[in-house]
Design an enzyme around this catalytic site. Structure first.
Site, PDB file in Angstrom:
ATOM      1  N   GLU A 153     -37.347 -25.477 -16.552  1.00 16.23           N
ATOM      2  CA  GLU A 153     -36.213 -25.966 -15.754  1.00 16.23           C
ATOM      3  C   GLU A 153     -35.825 -25.001 -14.634  1.00 16.23           C
ATOM      4  OE1 GLU A 153     -33.103 -27.079 -18.545  1.00 16.23           O
ATOM      5  OE2 GLU A 153     -34.079 -29.010 -18.878  1.00 16.23           O
ATOM      6  N   GLU A 308     -38.786 -33.476 -22.524  1.00 14.37           N
ATOM      7  CA  GLU A 308     -37.755 -33.233 -23.540  1.00 14.37           C
ATOM      8  C   GLU A 308     -36.842 -34.444 -23.636  1.00 14.37           C
ATOM      9  OE1 GLU A 308     -35.318 -29.788 -22.895  1.00 14.37           O
ATOM     10  OE2 GLU A 308     -36.994 -28.532 -22.283  1.00 14.37           O
TER      11      GLU A 308
HETATM   12  C1  GAL Z   1     -33.004 -28.190 -21.888  1.00 13.80           C
HETATM   13  C2  GAL Z   1     -33.796 -26.904 -22.015  1.00 13.80           C
HETATM   14  C3  GAL Z   1     -34.191 -26.652 -23.456  1.00 13.80           C
HETATM   15  C4  GAL Z   1     -33.020 -26.844 -24.366  1.00 13.80           C
HETATM   16  C5  GAL Z   1     -32.446 -28.223 -24.163  1.00 13.80           C
HETATM   17  C6  GAL Z   1     -31.278 -28.547 -25.048  1.00 13.80           C
HETATM   18  O1  GAL Z   1     -32.294 -28.235 -20.698  1.00 13.80           O
HETATM   19  O2  GAL Z   1     -34.946 -26.960 -21.229  1.00 13.80           O
HETATM   20  O3  GAL Z   1     -34.699 -25.337 -23.567  1.00 13.80           O
HETATM   21  O4  GAL Z   1     -32.056 -25.881 -24.101  1.00 13.80           O
HETATM   22  O5  GAL Z   1     -32.019 -28.339 -22.837  1.00 13.80           O
HETATM   23  O6  GAL Z   1     -30.821 -29.865 -24.823  1.00 13.80           O
END
Ligand code: GAL
Ligand code: ZN
Length: 670
Positions: A153, A308
């Protein structure tokens, strides 16, 4: 098209942090068994592993990672390998404070947190290059490894002395002379004229904040900085094996960088999707996240990866709510419907401590594989296996294109006009998107770069295109001239690419195409009441923003209902060349936009995923000839399908009177 040719399958899995469990080999062993049970075929490893990989400067420790990757591979689990630049080891911050970011208040940060390195620091870039190279040498040829996950990110900017110098250099390259910079930044305002390059600093609340052109340039510079940083990482790992592709995980609504530009520097876009389901209006959320998915598909005009998402809930929204039964499969397949080649989660196993110990995970602290969440995840894995025939199928080329441009978004957000809270560019684009999304019409997003080609679209929508850059008005004009339909709204064509107002009327260069000119512009108070009244009597309330138009030959389709501009056109249509241009002078509510686009969709006979009328909240999305039917309405729905289909998920025949449960999803094929 596959970005993971070593494993051309829908990827299912997520972030895996075995580095937090090295003292529990039993758990690591068990993880692989549980992954198999959950139909997980791929995990992202090493995202925050730098401190373990390089415990002392120049001393690498790969043994633990060798074991992890081998164990996964033996279990049939593939690996997306991360470069660890998202967070650095403590020794590095201590020894080389220049790697730490200086924030907008010109304070240098201390060691801690993540995503907060200086993007310029030669030391940081060198250290990243070294670890990336070492990782690539060790693992690029490992059969388990299918993709690079560059950093994590990427975000933000730095105002350290090194970055300030880089910024001045970037400006010199861009403007050539200080006179040109002064002209383009309108620095005679408040006596802000520069007489020497050394006077130019990064914009900041501690210093210069009133030159909006400068702010927009700062965002461009930050994008460029991040892109060069990312591309250096890509070059380092691909020097070892050029065939292993690179992605970087992007974010929703992200503002710091221009993702169209950044995406040019990676092989495949991936992103992290965290909708707050069940927070009030799931249909609105679904529309917003459908738009996010379509943006990700549009950045490179190719399929993307969902890197994710949460299997249950997150721990960082104001209120963190579980996904209701059905929603996990539904929202996962929404990504697939819009072009994803994966469904991945944050995270596989919940850690015992730290800020994310309560973030949802496939495996909870109880370590069980018979939980509701585990079953939901398994069901997604099984569904992806059944959908494999769609893996290579792209989304058909859309006939509708929305212009969404980051330079424009920054310029709107920095502009001190209207009522700052009323501008809401992203939400406005989303409202336009939603009207056609609910009809099952596919939509592409394009920005104003030179490469944008509008030919082939039946409808181009330009909501709040405040800034015209790169002569985009010429492109729009030729598009309409050649037979296209354009819908442009209020607050368009006001400033040029330097964020300087066009002289001679807005929308710049388009008034003859639109047959209307924007004479005055205002913001409305929440209690103000006015409406767009259509010729046939339909009445659509308007809010927040309104323009007073000067008609120049356009046909009024609807007029303002009240106030001193009652009776003046609010929605117009104008024939130009072979095409037509609509102009919407004020902001209707969603229902008003829905009606305008329903009229346009039938007039233009826009292709729809399904011909049938569906209940509110049931949406059809087409990919590779399959129709993803999704129920976001929050209740069971019944409707009639005129065609006969098979649901790829169940193998069942579906036709005629059809019932869909709350949060239901079907994938219909002929
Ligand atoms: C994302 C991040 C992850 C984790 C996740 C939690 O933004 O890339 O490492 O923190 O959020 O929702
Ligand atoms: Zn810096």
């Amino acid at each position: 098209m596959s970005f993971t040719p070593r494993f051309p399958m829908f990827l299912h899995g997520g972030d895996y942090n075995p580095d937090q469990w090295l003292d529990r080999p039993d758990i690591l062993e068990r993880d692989v068994e549980m992954m198999q049970k959950a139909h997980v075929n791929c995990v992202s490893v090493g995202i925050f592993s730098w401190a373990l990989l390089e415990p002392e400067e120049g001393v690498y420790n790969f043994e633990w990672l060798d074991e992890v990757i081998d164990r996964l591979w033996k279990g049939g689990i593939h690996v997306i390998l991360a470069t660890p630049s998202g967070a650095r080891p403590a020794w590095m911050a201590q020894k080389y404070p220049e790697v730490l970011r200086v924030d907008e208040h010109l304070q240098r940060h201390h060691f801690g947190e993540r995503h907060n390195h200086c993007l310029t620091s030669p030391v940081y870039r060198q250290k990243v290059h070294d670890i990336d190279t070492a990782l690539a040498r060790r693992y690029a040829h490992h059969p388990a490894v299918i993709l690079w996950h560059l950093s994590n990110e990427y975000s933000g900017d730095c105002r350290c002395p090194l970055c300030q110098e880089k910024w001045r250099q970037w400006l010199k390259d861009k403007y050539g002379s200080l006179d040109e910079l002064n002209r383009c930044w309108w620095t005679s305002f408040w006596s802000h004229r520069y007489t020497d390059w050394s006077q130019v600093e990064a914009p900041s609340p501690m210093g210069e904040g009133s030159i909006t052109s400068m702010w927009v340039d700062w965002r461009r510079f930050s994008t460029w900085q991040c892109k060069t940083f990312m591309m250096a990482e890509k070059a380092a790992v691909q020097a070892v094996d050029p065939s292993l592709k690179c992605t970087a995980n992007l974010m929703e609504r992200f503002w710091d960088y221009d993702y169209f530009d950044l995406a040019e520097g990676m092989d495949v876009v991936s992103w992290d999707s965290y909708p707050a389901w069940h927070s009030g209006d799931d249909v609105a959320k679904a529309a917003e996240f459908a738009m996010n998915h379509d943006l990700m598909r549009s950045y490179k005009d190719q399929p993307f990866l969902l890197m994710e998402s949460t299997p249950s809930l997150v721990n960082w929204k104001p209120i963190n709510k579980l996904k209701r039964p059905g929603m996990h499969l539904l929202s996962s397949l929404q990504a697939v419907a819009h072009g994803s080649q994966s469904v991945m989660y944050f995270q596989w196993r919940k850690g015992r401590g730290g800020a994310e110990m309560f973030h949802g995970a496939v495996v909870d602290h109880d370590g069980r594989d018979d939980t509701r969440v585990f079953r939901d995840v398994t069901a997604v894995g099984q569904a992806l296996e059944r959908l494999q025939p769609l893996y290579d199928a792209p989304n058909a080329r859309a006939k509708v294109c929305i212009i969404y441009d980051m330079n424009n978004r920054w310029a709107i957000d920095y502009a001190q006009t209207g009522m700052p809270k009323n501008m809401r560019y992203f939400d406005t684009v989303c409202m336009h998107y939603r009207s056609l999304w609910k009809l099952g019409v596919s939509i592409d997003f394009r920005d104003m770069r030179d490469c944008t080609d509008l030919s082939g679209y039946q409808l181009v929508i330009a909501p709040m295109l405040f800034m015209f850059r790169g002569g985009f008005e010429e492109k729009l004009r030729s598009y309409v001239q050649a037979g296209g339909t354009l819908l442009m709204t209020y607050f368009s064509g006001v400033v040029d690419e330097h964020d300087l107002a066009f002289l001679g009327g807005a929308p710049h260069g388009m008034t003859d195409v639109l047959g209307v000119r924007s004479a005055e512009f205002e913001a409305l108070y929440p209690q103000d009441q006015n409406a767009l009244v259509m010729k046939d009597g339909r009445r659509f309330p308007i809010h927040e923003l309104a323009e007073i138009p000067e008609p120049l030959g356009a046909e009024p389709l609807g007029v303002y209902e009240s106030d001193f501009y009652a009776g003046l056109p609010c929605l117009t249509r104008h024939a130009f060349g072979q095409g037509q241009a609509y102009y919407l002078a004020a902001k209707p509510e969603q229902e008003g936009l829905d009606a305008i686009y329903a009229d346009l969709a039938s007039q233009l006979a826009l292709p729809r995923a399904l011909p049938d009328a569906l209940p509110e909240g049931v949406v059809a999305t087409e990919r590779g000839g399959a129709v993803f039917l999704q129920n976001y309405s929050g209740k069971e729905q019944r409707f009639t399908l005129s065609g006969a289909y098979t649901d790829l998920l169940t193998g069942q025949a579906v036709s005629g009177d059809t019932a869909m449960p709350e949060n239901g999803v079907m994938v219909l094929t002929k």
